[in-house]
Design a protein around this motif. Structure first.
Motif, PDB file in Angstrom:
ATOM      1  N   ASN A 173       5.071   6.406   6.158  1.00 20.66           N
ATOM      2  CA  ASN A 173       5.927   5.345   5.613  1.00 20.66           C
ATOM      3  C   ASN A 173       7.143   5.874   4.843  1.00 20.66           C
ATOM      4  O   ASN A 173       7.967   5.096   4.381  1.00 20.66           O
ATOM      5  CB  ASN A 173       5.127   4.426   4.687  1.00 20.66           C
ATOM      6  N   ALA A 198       0.692   3.151  -3.299  1.00 21.97           N
ATOM      7  CA  ALA A 198      -0.621   3.798  -3.467  1.00 21.97           C
ATOM      8  C   ALA A 198      -0.692   5.100  -2.674  1.00 21.97           C
ATOM      9  O   ALA A 198      -1.265   6.090  -3.129  1.00 21.97           O
ATOM     10  CB  ALA A 198      -1.731   2.851  -3.009  1.00 21.97           C
ATOM     11  N   ARG A 199      -0.093   5.112  -1.488  1.00 29.77           N
ATOM     12  CA  ARG A 199      -0.093   6.350  -0.686  1.00 29.77           C
ATOM     13  C   ARG A 199       0.666   7.457  -1.396  1.00 29.77           C
ATOM     14  O   ARG A 199       0.240   8.611  -1.418  1.00 29.77           O
ATOM     15  CB  ARG A 199       0.554   6.102   0.680  1.00 29.77           C
ATOM     16  N   LEU A 240       4.101  11.677   4.975  1.00 30.17           N
ATOM     17  CA  LEU A 240       3.648  10.288   4.909  1.00 30.17           C
ATOM     18  C   LEU A 240       4.462   9.468   5.914  1.00 30.17           C
ATOM     19  O   LEU A 240       5.697   9.500   5.894  1.00 30.17           O
ATOM     20  CB  LEU A 240       3.819   9.724   3.494  1.00 30.17           C
ATOM     21  N   GLY A 284       0.786  -1.230   0.000  1.00 28.84           N
ATOM     22  CA  GLY A 284       0.000   0.000   0.000  1.00 28.84           C
ATOM     23  C   GLY A 284       0.818   1.280   0.000  1.00 28.84           C
ATOM     24  O   GLY A 284       0.260   2.360  -0.140  1.00 28.84           O
TER      25      GLY A 284
END
Lengths: 577, 179
Positions: free
Chosen positions: B87, B35-36, B85, B32
């Motif tokens: 991540n 996608a972020r 973000l 994911g």
């Protein structure tokens, strides 16, 4: 210790200090609802998942602790998207747990499946999809850490059913008390650069027309006390944005009140004419700046924010200070206290400010005998008849602006509203959440009739859960703010804004939900009704104040106009600016 | 004209006036995350010119080389938003001219026997390779700086491109710039 994932989830929430959980069960989250029976956490069963989300927000606004909500997969999750977005825009610390279909069923369009982490990615600070029961404690710890540190915000944790279902072997896990977070990319910065502080202090010393532009970040940083020190040490006036009402006492001589589209003349104009704006936890929102190229053109900018992306996003600062507002203000106070506050001559500025205050106070046309109730008057009476530390939660629209304008906020964390997203229906669930977190305080929701119809069902929750909030419904039978725009900017062509004063019958509806309910039509009934409401402490109260529909919120900066084009009420239009 | 001292100072201290800028973003290697990144670019209105992703030598992290279009947003705002973000572990700007940039292209070109010699000669000059030869077409590959790949792709137009895939840019800082 052996546990199943559901037990581990509840245990992890208890360890985070969660005392109240707002939620509504359903298929995918069902296994987690079993250990709740044995938990110390109070669960409040809502009537709609949106209510759970706004309650968690209200709780967080009032207590400073993260609000927590738990709902099921699919429609449960989609119903809480609005509160997530609301919390994201207003930087509200919140953790939302959503059920999900079993891990192996994800992607198969299973019953009540939706891509919750995909849907909520852009309206959360971060979200997680947990794949193994063993990861639940660590993920909960990370979720609370992310929600409450740096710039606060909502975090969602999506939990597939199989890892919490004791009948499924995938739910088996080994509980340990010491789990380590693993967030290599998350390192919020709170300390501040001393060089930037010194530069900011120099600008403050030299400024002749400085204004402290205070936003919601002050409240998030628990910085109201040091803000007051800074203002009093320097004698600089303060404006408090819609998100910061109460961060600096309205009754203080240096307080100019709210700036922005419906700000008062002095707050708006002082910013426009300023030579130094000291922005503290504020983000130069379009509702504050008006047309950007016409905003405070002669002002230098000091901008303090914990979110680096806010520094320079809208207006380039002359001094940018990245970090926690309280730490930054303490450092500024220390510098100004030891190196002096400077010799700038601000006498002329102070007399201009007080001249504006005299010529352009907030005002509305008082009702004559036989006139309909004025909504502003209802708010003034409510303000005067309630304790100083009463918590006010508002919906969105005209009543929100009047509440912000005419209430006198003298304590932080007493004003709760939906600023960034502008979510109609916010007030009733937010008030319930605030009262759940602060049961000893009086909590009033100031609501409009349009808003009331969106979330009124949560009054059932309030009755059943014994959360005695009070609702002042300013019923003008219109979507009032839209009506105001249609009157002013669409040639009085009213399109789809009339709601009816009598349908629904608000008094009967409120009574059917277990509330004490009253209807007030005339000015002389107002004080009596409020006094009666204040005496009720075992159930919610709703007062249907039937107010004049033609009232408009003044002052107003028309959309797209510069703040210098502020429209004042008719009675002040001949005053020299 | 400004003196040579001024010019070099400007080159070192200002973001050069290039429309495209290369960022190297180290992210957690979790599902994911791409996608972020992509969703952030789209919702903030940042345009991506190219994007290349692969795990690093440490399998906890992936390295993303993204070429951003500075006409859509200021570089500073793009970097700060990316950094929010959770991540995203690290972001590094690679200034054009201070990095080695490469891109791989594989392409099938219409080329009958009469044009093959000419095509292969041009391919050799560009430093490419022949991957396979069919009756009326050849499959070629070329690795090089993006500008050379651009030029070669344009040259192939006269033969007729049947199918083409470029990887997007990957980059490393020059050895003397590496930290």
């Amino acid at each position: 210790m052996k546990m199943d994932g559901g037990q581990a989830l509840i245990r992890a929430l208890e360890l985070e200090g969660v005392d109240v959980l707002f939620g509504l069960p359903g298929g995918a989250i069902l296994p987690v609802y079993d250990p709740i029976i044995d938990s110390s956490i109070r669960h409040i069963l809502v009537r709609h998942e949106q209510g759970a989300g706004h309650m968690a927000e209200g709780y967080a606004h009032a207590t400073g602790r993260p609000g927590v909500a738990m709902v099921t997969s699919g429609p449960g999750a989609t119903n809480i998207v609005t509160p997530l977005c609301d919390a994201h825009l207003d930087s509200v610390p919140m953790v939302v747990i959503t059920g999900q279909v079993p891990y192996a069923a994800i992607g198969t369009d299973a019953f009540q499946e939706c891509d919750t982490t995909g849907i909520t990615q852009s309206v959360t600070k971060h979200n997680f999809l947990v794949s193994d029961a063993q990861d639940i404690p660590r993920t909960i710890k990370e979720a609370f850490h992310i929600a409450t540190t740096g710039r606060p915000g909502p975090v969602l944790v999506d939990i597939p059913k199989d890892i919490v279902d004791p009948d499924n072997p995938r739910s088996a896990m080994e509980w340990t008390d010491d789990v380590e977070m693993d967030l290599p990319g998350y390192t919020p910065r709170t300390d501040v650069d001393p060089v930037a502080i010194a530069a900011a202090a120099d600008l403050i010393r030299a400024a002749e027309r400085p204004v402290l532009y205070v936003g919601g970040g002050i409240l998030k940083a628990r910085a109201a006390e040091v803000l007051r020190q800074l203002a009093e040490l320097t004698g600089i006036h303060v404006v408090t944005t819609l998100m910061a009402r109460g961060a600096f006492p309205d009754s203080h001589d240096l307080c100019l009140g709210m700036p922005g589209m419906h700000g008062n003349f002095t707050a708006v104009t002082a910013m426009q004419e300023s030579d130094l704006l000291i922005a503290l936890g504020a983000r130069f929102d379009d509702r504050v700046t008006g047309r950007l190229d016409g905003f405070a053109q002669g002002a230098k900018i000091i901008h303090v924010d914990i979110d680096a992306a806010e520094l320079g996003k809208v207006r380039r600062p002359d001094v940018a200070i990245l970090g926690d507002c309280r730490v930054a203000i303490e450092a500024l106070v220390a510098d100004l206290a030891s190196n002096g506050t400077g010799g700038a001559d601000r006498d002329a500025w102070r007399s201009r400010v007080s001249g504006w205050q005299e010529r352009f106070p907030l005002s509305y046309e008082q009702a004559q005998a036989g006139d309909e109730l004025k909504p502003q008057m209802v708010i003034e009476r409510l303000r005067d008849a309630t304790p100083d530390d009463t918590i006010v939660a508002s919906g969105v629209g005209q009543h929100q602006m009047w509440a912000s304008q005419y209430w006198s906020f003298d304590h932080p964390y007493t004003w709760i509203n939906s600023g960034g997203l502008g979510t109609m229906g916010f007030s009733i669930p937010a008030a319930i959440g605030a009262k759940a977190g602060c049961p000893d305080k009086m909590v009033w929701a100031i609501d409009g009739d349009g808003c009331f119809q969106m979330t009124a069902q949560e009054l059932v929750t309030a009755t059943v859960e014994k959360i005695p909030i009070k609702v002042a419904l300013l019923n003008n039978s219109y979507l009032g703010m839209v009506r105001q725009w249609q009157e002013m900017f669409y040639d009085e062509r009213y399109s789809e804004v009339f709601l009816s004063k009598d349908v629904p019958d608000y008094k009967a509806w409120a009574e059917s939900m277990g509330c004490v309910a009253m209807r007030v039509d005339s000015p002389e009934e107002v004080d009596v009704a409020i006094a009666k409401a204040n005496e009720v402490d075992d159930r919610p109260v709703v007062i249907d104040f039937r107010v004049a529909a033609a009232e408009k919120v003044y002052p107003m900066v028309p959309s797209g106009a510069s703040n210098s084009e502020l429209v004042v009420p008719p009675s002040q239009q001949d005053q020299p600016r | 004209m400004s003196g040579p001292g001024d010019a070099s100072a400007a080159a070192q201290h200002h973001v050069p006036d290039y429309r495209y800028h290369t960022l190297v973003v180290t992210v957690e290697n979790k599902s994911g995350v791409l996608a972020r990144l992509a969703a952030l670019f789209s919702r903030r209105g940042f345009n991506i010119e190219s994007l290349a992703v692969a795990p690093t030598d440490d399998d906890r992290f992936s390295r993303v080389t993204v070429v951003v279009d500075l006409e859509s947003a200021p570089l500073e705002q793009i970097i700060k938003q990316l950094d929010k973000l959770v991540n995203v572990v690290n972001i590094r700007e690679l200034h054009p001219g201070h990095a080695v940039e490469r891109e791989l292209m594989i392409v099938t070109v219409a080329a009958g026997p009469d044009r093959r010699d000419e095509l292969v000669e041009q391919l050799d000059r560009a430093g490419g390779k022949v991957l396979s030869v069919g009756a009326d077409a050849m499959m070629l590959s070329l690795v090089g700086p993006p500008s050379r790949v651009d030029e070669f792709e344009e040259l192939l137009g006269q033969y007729g491109i049947i199918e083409l895939q470029r990887t997007g840019r990957v980059a490393l800082a020059n050895l003397d710039e590496a930290d």
